[in-house]
Design an enzyme around this catalytic site. Sequence first.
Site, PDB file in Angstrom:
ATOM      1  N   GLU A 192      -6.300 -10.525  -1.340  1.00  0.00           N
ATOM      2  CA  GLU A 192      -7.122 -10.394  -0.223  1.00  0.00           C
ATOM      3  C   GLU A 192      -8.534  -9.964  -0.397  1.00  0.00           C
ATOM      4  O   GLU A 192      -9.421  -9.119   0.050  1.00  0.00           O
ATOM      5  CB  GLU A 192      -6.831  -8.806   0.583  1.00  0.00           C
ATOM      6  N   ASP A 211     -12.220  -9.915  -0.877  1.00  0.00           N
ATOM      7  CA  ASP A 211     -13.842  -9.946   0.107  1.00  0.00           C
ATOM      8  C   ASP A 211     -14.734  -9.020  -0.904  1.00  0.00           C
ATOM      9  O   ASP A 211     -14.237  -8.165  -1.516  1.00  0.00           O
ATOM     10  CB  ASP A 211     -13.690  -9.750   1.579  1.00  0.00           C
ATOM     11  N   HIS A 258     -10.611  -5.944  -2.435  1.00  0.00           N
ATOM     12  CA  HIS A 258     -11.566  -5.362  -1.340  1.00  0.00           C
ATOM     13  C   HIS A 258     -12.823  -4.841  -2.005  1.00  0.00           C
ATOM     14  O   HIS A 258     -12.491  -3.689  -2.354  1.00  0.00           O
ATOM     15  CB  HIS A 258     -11.049  -4.582   0.038  1.00  0.00           C
ATOM     16  N   GLU A 314       0.764  -1.194  -0.073  1.00  0.00           N
ATOM     17  CA  GLU A 314      -0.138  -0.047  -0.115  1.00  0.00           C
ATOM     18  C   GLU A 314       0.847   1.144   0.000  1.00  0.00           C
ATOM     19  O   GLU A 314       0.450   2.099   0.722  1.00  0.00           O
ATOM     20  CB  GLU A 314      -0.693  -0.196   1.350  1.00  0.00           C
ATOM     21  N   ASN A 324       1.850  -5.038  -3.280  1.00  0.00           N
ATOM     22  CA  ASN A 324       0.617  -5.215  -2.753  1.00  0.00           C
ATOM     23  C   ASN A 324      -0.100  -4.119  -2.764  1.00  0.00           C
ATOM     24  O   ASN A 324       0.241  -3.389  -1.742  1.00  0.00           O
ATOM     25  CB  ASN A 324       0.498  -6.394  -1.851  1.00  0.00           C
TER      26      ASN A 324
HETATM   27  O1  G3I Z   1      -5.064  -8.622  18.876  1.00  0.00           O
HETATM   28  C1  G3I Z   1      -5.591  -7.282  19.513  1.00  0.00           C
HETATM   29  C2  G3I Z   1      -6.201  -7.452  20.654  1.00  0.00           C
HETATM   30  O2  G3I Z   1      -5.675  -8.181  21.610  1.00  0.00           O
HETATM   31  C3  G3I Z   1      -6.901  -6.041  21.225  1.00  0.00           C
HETATM   32  O3  G3I Z   1      -7.791  -6.458  22.456  1.00  0.00           O
HETATM   33  C4  G3I Z   1      -7.458  -5.377  20.015  1.00  0.00           C
HETATM   34  C5  G3I Z   1      -8.300  -4.210  20.384  1.00  0.00           C
HETATM   35  O4  G3I Z   1      -8.400  -3.330  19.409  1.00  0.00           O
HETATM   36  O5  G3I Z   1      -6.631  -5.396  18.807  1.00  0.00           O
HETATM   37  C6  G3I Z   1      -6.709  -6.506  18.339  1.00  0.00           C
HETATM   38  O6  G3I Z   1      -5.637  -6.475  17.162  1.00  0.00           O
HETATM   39  C7  G3I Z   1      -6.244  -6.009  16.109  1.00  0.00           C
HETATM   40  C8  G3I Z   1      -5.956  -6.840  15.097  1.00  0.00           C
HETATM   41  O7  G3I Z   1      -6.509  -6.669  13.885  1.00  0.00           O
HETATM   42  C9  G3I Z   1      -6.403  -8.463  15.228  1.00  0.00           C
HETATM   43  O8  G3I Z   1      -7.688  -8.686  15.455  1.00  0.00           O
HETATM   44  C10 G3I Z   1      -5.956  -4.572  15.593  1.00  0.00           C
HETATM   45  O9  G3I Z   1      -6.564  -3.545  16.789  1.00  0.00           O
HETATM   46  C11 G3I Z   1      -6.490  -4.477  14.426  1.00  0.00           C
HETATM   47  O10 G3I Z   1      -5.797  -2.960  14.045  1.00  0.00           O
HETATM   48  C12 G3I Z   1      -6.118  -5.354  13.192  1.00  0.00           C
HETATM   49  O11 G3I Z   1      -6.804  -4.969  12.237  1.00  0.00           O
HETATM   50  C13 G3I Z   1      -6.041  -5.674  10.870  1.00  0.00           C
HETATM   51  C14 G3I Z   1      -5.743  -4.587   9.966  1.00  0.00           C
HETATM   52  O12 G3I Z   1      -5.227  -5.074   8.696  1.00  0.00           O
HETATM   53  C15 G3I Z   1      -4.709  -3.473  10.464  1.00  0.00           C
HETATM   54  O13 G3I Z   1      -4.825  -2.374   9.769  1.00  0.00           O
HETATM   55  C16 G3I Z   1      -7.112  -6.503  10.486  1.00  0.00           C
HETATM   56  O14 G3I Z   1      -7.110  -7.806  11.487  1.00  0.00           O
HETATM   57  C17 G3I Z   1      -6.456  -7.163   9.147  1.00  0.00           C
HETATM   58  O15 G3I Z   1      -7.421  -7.887   8.575  1.00  0.00           O
HETATM   59  C18 G3I Z   1      -6.062  -5.839   8.086  1.00  0.00           C
HETATM   60  O16 G3I Z   1      -5.697  -6.520   6.941  1.00  0.00           O
HETATM   61  C19 G3I Z   1      -5.317  -5.512   6.165  1.00  0.00           C
HETATM   62  C20 G3I Z   1      -4.258  -5.952   5.349  1.00  0.00           C
HETATM   63  O17 G3I Z   1      -3.098  -6.197   6.267  1.00  0.00           O
HETATM   64  C21 G3I Z   1      -3.446  -4.986   4.489  1.00  0.00           C
HETATM   65  N1  G3I Z   1      -4.811  -4.486   3.311  1.00  0.00           N
HETATM   66  C22 G3I Z   1      -5.764  -4.113   4.050  1.00  0.00           C
HETATM   67  C23 G3I Z   1      -6.336  -5.102   5.144  1.00  0.00           C
HETATM   68  C24 G3I Z   1      -7.641  -4.687   5.776  1.00  0.00           C
HETATM   69  O18 G3I Z   1      -7.616  -3.563   6.604  1.00  0.00           O
END
Ligand code: G3I
Length: 450
Positions: free
Chosen positions: A268, A270, A241, A163, A205
């Site tokens: 990715e 969806d 997405h 990105e 990516n």
């Molecule tokens: O694991 C912690 C947990 O312990 C805590 O309590 C909670 C509170 O917010 O956060 C949890 O972590 C989160 C993590 O996902 C796991 O669920 C993070 O806050 C959250 O920011 C994170 O989001 C991820 C996101 O990227 C970050 O920007 C998403 O799961 C993930 O699907 C998403 O993936 C991205 C790709 O890497 C790049 N392209 C876009 C895609 C979708 O946004």
Amino acid sequence: MKPRSASARRRSWLLSAAAAGVVAAGSLAVVGPAEAASTLGASAAQTGRYYGAAIAAGRLGDSTYTRILTTEFNSVTAENEMKWDATEPSQGRFTYTNGDRILNQGIAMGAKVRGHALLWHQQQPGWAQSLSGTALRNAAINHVTQVATHYRGKIHTWDVVNEAFADGGSGARRDSNLQRTGNDWIEAAFRAARTADPAAKLCYNDYNTDGINAKSTGIYNMVRDFKARGVPIDCVGLQSHLGTSLDSTYQANIQRFADLGVDVQITELDVQQGGNQANIYGAVTRACLAVARCTGITVWGIRDTDSWRNDNPLLFDGSGNKKAAYTSVLNALNAGGPTTPPTTPPTTPPTSPPTGPCSATVSLNSWNGGYVATVRVNAGSTAVNGWNVTVPLPAGSAITGVWNATGSGTSGTVSFRNVSYNGQIPSSGYTEFGFQGTGSGPTGSLACAA
Ligand code: G3I
């Protein structure tokens, strides 16, 4: 190219036999439901592709999740576990516990493992966010080197940079702390990744690149420039997405990247739930299958309840049931597979498969002092049964490793012959082998004998 399974090889032989039978009988066999593969991974594998899912280490204890994962998918991507904040929480202290859980899950399944993502402006650890200039550049390149070295030889593809382009009409790079270290940060990352893990495919990516638009054109121009200057890049990831419609130039966009000499992966996927979800999933699948260098598709999660989105964008509902979108994908994958045997086998199967001429082309990823060459061996209108490719190497070049072929010689003019699992190439099909070397890679034309 991944070694083909016994059943795929059997299917390929039957295909040859079927083709011979077709000529004799004057009727064409069509794909029948009895031959269609019944899982996403198996049906994608029929055309040499993978069908993968982003997975989370924290969900691997969920039996429904793991059942679907192991049944349906033949590739996995770490949704969060291999990102910078997860793998280097404080500078120079690397933690791979959760990343390794994803890797080991993939290995246990015999799946390809995609690494995601070495450098990104998001999900940086706090210490990196507070760095800039040379200190940040050095830290970033060290991060790429350390993580890619830890996983060396085990990752099918790395999203090296994620990105880095801006949304909107500029086609320019996104502003970020990494971008402010100098425009060459992306190529520096790719070179470091290649050095650390020469066997991994290296991807750029991004999202909002799901058609021919200013952003995807900016990326296209970068990839074209990288290829022209020998920056090691192997693939482009189109995240996909998606909302309620699919850009009419989706396939053409995949094709134009492929025409630059890189693979394309849908990384990715969806799709917003709504009237069109199943159709869009099917159309994305068909578009990838229509482009030879579109090598695989990854959905960003398994069940709707596993998604980062709240609009039920995945192939399985929250209870793990297959949705209409699943059926749409499976049907599209099976329709794109190789022709299957006729409903009645030929009465006199050929004693040996027919064979014809072949051709070979090389694509090169070079860096200062070395290179990785990928050679594609193409069959013509007749199937090939055994091949030998001759490659003239420039003076000073020496081969240090070969895969998917047996090499003869390491310098001067070297030859490569097929190994047991890739000697038979169906008509109009291809297989790939590769080698790594020091010095400069081959630039002359290759000779192929079948
Ligand atoms: O694991 C912690 C947990 O312990 C805590 O309590 C909670 C509170 O917010 O956060 C949890 O972590 C989160 C993590 O996902 C796991 O669920 C993070 O806050 C959250 O920011 C994170 O989001 C991820 C996101 O990227 C970050 O920007 C998403 O799961 C993930 O699907 C998403 O993936 C991205 C790709 O890497 C790049 N392209 C876009 C895609 C979708 O946004």
